[in-house]
Enzyme design. Structure first.
Site, PDB file in Angstrom:
ATOM      1  N   ARG A  78       0.881  -1.182   0.000  1.00  0.00           N
ATOM      2  CA  ARG A  78       0.000   0.000   0.000  1.00  0.00           C
ATOM      3  C   ARG A  78       0.907   1.217   0.000  1.00  0.00           C
ATOM      4  NH1 ARG A  78      -5.400   1.210   3.390  1.00  0.00           N
ATOM      5  NH2 ARG A  78      -6.105  -0.123   1.702  1.00  0.00           N
ATOM      6  N   HIS A 120      -7.174   0.616  -6.721  1.00  0.00           N
ATOM      7  CA  HIS A 120      -7.423  -0.295  -5.594  1.00  0.00           C
ATOM      8  C   HIS A 120      -8.041  -1.586  -6.163  1.00  0.00           C
ATOM      9  CE1 HIS A 120      -7.672  -1.527  -1.579  1.00  0.00           C
ATOM     10  NE2 HIS A 120      -8.574  -0.705  -1.087  1.00  0.00           N
ATOM     11  N   GLN A 160      -9.958  -4.226  -3.924  1.00  0.00           N
ATOM     12  CA  GLN A 160     -11.263  -3.725  -3.505  1.00  0.00           C
ATOM     13  C   GLN A 160     -12.292  -3.926  -4.622  1.00  0.00           C
ATOM     14  OE1 GLN A 160     -12.103  -1.978  -0.414  1.00  0.00           O
ATOM     15  NE2 GLN A 160     -14.108  -2.510  -1.228  1.00  0.00           N
ATOM     16  N   ASP A 206     -17.135   6.938  -2.074  1.00  0.00           N
ATOM     17  CA  ASP A 206     -15.932   6.760  -1.249  1.00  0.00           C
ATOM     18  C   ASP A 206     -15.622   8.118  -0.616  1.00  0.00           C
ATOM     19  OD1 ASP A 206     -13.588   5.825  -0.089  1.00  0.00           O
ATOM     20  OD2 ASP A 206     -12.394   5.961  -1.922  1.00  0.00           O
ATOM     21  N   CYS A 247     -16.297   1.434   0.115  1.00  0.00           N
ATOM     22  CA  CYS A 247     -15.174   0.554   0.447  1.00  0.00           C
ATOM     23  C   CYS A 247     -14.808   0.627   1.928  1.00  0.00           C
ATOM     24  CB  CYS A 247     -13.973   0.909  -0.408  1.00  0.00           C
ATOM     25  SG  CYS A 247     -13.412   2.603  -0.158  1.00  0.00           S
ATOM     26  N   ARG A 273     -13.602  -8.975   0.943  1.00  0.00           N
ATOM     27  CA  ARG A 273     -12.166  -8.719   0.790  1.00  0.00           C
ATOM     28  C   ARG A 273     -11.374  -9.957   1.212  1.00  0.00           C
ATOM     29  NH1 ARG A 273     -10.158  -3.548   0.945  1.00  0.00           N
ATOM     30  NH2 ARG A 273      -8.278  -4.578   0.196  1.00  0.00           N
TER      31      ARG A 273
HETATM   32  N1   CP Z   1     -11.266  -0.474   1.978  1.00  0.00           N
HETATM   33  C1   CP Z   1     -10.001  -0.530   2.458  1.00  0.00           C
HETATM   34  O1   CP Z   1      -9.033  -0.757   1.721  1.00  0.00           O
HETATM   35  O2   CP Z   1      -9.917  -0.344   3.802  1.00  0.00           O
HETATM   36  P1   CP Z   1      -8.583  -0.131   4.640  1.00  0.00           P
HETATM   37  O3   CP Z   1      -8.017   1.212   4.246  1.00  0.00           O
HETATM   38  O4   CP Z   1      -9.031  -0.156   6.072  1.00  0.00           O
HETATM   39  O5   CP Z   1      -7.624  -1.223   4.321  1.00  0.00           O
HETATM   40  N1  NVA Z   2      -9.811   6.484  -1.531  1.00  0.00           N
HETATM   41  C1  NVA Z   2      -9.409   6.062  -0.226  1.00  0.00           C
HETATM   42  C2  NVA Z   2      -9.608   4.589  -0.074  1.00  0.00           C
HETATM   43  C3  NVA Z   2      -9.255   4.023   1.261  1.00  0.00           C
HETATM   44  C4  NVA Z   2      -9.472   2.540   1.322  1.00  0.00           C
HETATM   45  C5  NVA Z   2      -7.965   6.464   0.037  1.00  0.00           C
HETATM   46  O1  NVA Z   2      -7.140   6.339  -0.876  1.00  0.00           O
HETATM   47  O2  NVA Z   2      -7.664   6.926   1.139  1.00  0.00           O
END
Ligand code: CP
Ligand code: NVA
Length: 281
Positions: A98, A125, A128, A204, A240, A268
Site C-alpha cells: 500500500r 485499488h 477492492q 468513497d 469501500c 475482501r
Molecule cells: N477499503 C479498504 O481498503 O480499507 P482499509 O483502508 O481499512 O484497508
Molecule cells: N480512496 C481512499 C480509499 C481508502 C481505502 C484512500 O485512498 O484513502
C-alpha cells in the site's frame, strides 16, 4: 510470474476465475486450509489500513501460510526501495504493498522476483474492486447497473476498470475537476443523472490518504455529491470504507438494510485468498 498493479493487466476470463474461486473459498473455506502451506506474504504499508491489512493477514493464516506486516516508517531511511525489495524476495513468496505513489508499485514489480499485489496506490485499488464485483454479483447479478458518485479517485478508477472489463454499465458523477483517470462509458457532473437507472450507488471518501492538504477545497466542491436518502431512494448502497459519515454518506443510508458495506468488507477476505492462490499457482 504475474503481478497485480491494476485490473487492466488481467483478462475478463482470469478475473472471472478469481471471483469464482473467491465464491468457492467463501462457501468451503476448509477445503483451502493448506492451499498456501509454508508460504510467506510480506505486507508493505506506507499508509494506514484496517480491512486490507487484516483480510490479507487472516487470509494467509487461513490458507496455511504466514503474513508479515511491514510498517515502512520503521524501515531504514537511507535504503533504496529496490535494494530492500530484492532482499524481501529472498525471504518471502509474495508481496502486497500500500503506497502513496503508484510508481513505487511499478518499481517494486521491476525489482521483485515474487508477485507484487497493489493493496492501494494513489491511482488504483484492484483488490477492492474485485471484492466489490463479487458483492454485486451476489446481490444483484451480472446485469446490475452501477452509479459511482463523488470523488473520481483510486477506488473509482478500479471500479470503472472492473465494470469495463466485465461489460457492466457504470455511470460516474463527479465534479469536472475530479473526473476519474479510468474512462467510464458515461460521465456526468449531476449525481441525480448518474443514479437514475442504477441498481446500486457507490461512493468513497472525499479526501483520500495523502490529500489532506486539499481537504477544505474538496469538501466544498463535493458537498452536492453526498449520498443521502433523497438521492439513493431504495437502491443498494456500497462504500469501500472507512466512511466519513455525514460527508459523502449519511448515517441513514450506510445503516440501512440496502447497505452492503460489511458484505464488501467480508468479501475482501475471500477475494484476497483467491488472488494469492491465483498468483502463486
Ligand atoms: N477499503 C479498504 O481498503 O480499507 P482499509 O483502508 O481499512 O484497508
Ligand atoms: N480512496 C481512499 C480509499 C481508502 C481505502 C484512500 O485512498 O484513502
Amino acid at each position: 510470474m504475474k503481478h497485480l498493479p491494476n485490473l487492466l493487466c488481467f483478462s475478463k476470463k482470469d478475473l472471472l476465475q478469481i471471483i469464482k474461486l473467491g465464491v468457492d473459498i467463501k462457501k468451503n473455506p476448509a477445503n483451502y486450509s493448506n492451499a498456501l502451506k509454508g508460504k510467506t506474504l510480506v505486507m508493505w504499508f506506507e499508509k494506514p489500513s484496517l480491512r486490507t491489512r487484516i483480510s490479507f493477514e487472516a487470509g494467509m493464516t487461513q490458507l496455511g501460510g504466514h503474513a508479515i506486516y511491514l510498517d515502512v516508517s520503521t524501515m531504514h531511511n537511507k535504503a533504496k526501495i529496490k535494494d530492500e525489495v530484492k532482499c524481501l524476495c529472498r525471504y518471502c513468496d509474495i508481496m502486497m504493498a500500500r503506497v502513496y505513489d503508484h510508481n513505487t508499485i511499478n518499481g517494486m514489480m521491476e525489482a521483485s522476483s515474487v508477485p507484487v499485489i497493489n493493496g492501494l496506490s494513489n491511482l488504483y485499488h484492484p483488490c477492492q474492486a474485485l471484492a466489490d464485483i463479487m458483492t454485486i454479483f451476489e446481490h444483484m447479478g451480472k446485469d446490475a447497473v452501477i452509479a459511482y458518485v463523488g470523488d473520481g479517485n483510486n477506488v473509482c478508477n478500479s471500479l470503472v476498470n472492473a465494470a469495463n472489463i466485465f461489460g457492466m454499465k457504470i455511470k460516474v458523477a463527479t465534479p469536472a475537476e475530479y473526473k476519474p483517470l479510468s474512462k467510464p462509458e458515461y460521465w456526468t457532473s449531476d449525481p441525480r443523472e448518474a443514479v437514475r437507472d442504477a441498481d446500486v450507488v457507490y461512493t468513497d471518501t472525499w479526501v483520500s490518504m495523502g490529500q489532506e492538504s486539499e481537504k477544505e477545497t474538496k469538501i466544498k466542491k463535493l458537498k452536492e455529491y453526498q449520498v443521502n436518502k433523497k438521492l439513493i431512494g431504495e437502491r443498494y448502497f456500497m462504500h469501500c470504507l472507512p466512511a466519513t459519515r455525514g460527508s459523502e454518506v449519511t448515517d441513514e443510508v450506510i445503516d440501512s438494510n440496502k447497505s452492503l458495506v460489511y458484505d464488501q468488507a467480508e468479501n475482501r477476505l475471500h477475494i484476497q485468498k483467491a488472488i494469492m492462490i491465483a498468483l502463486l499457482k
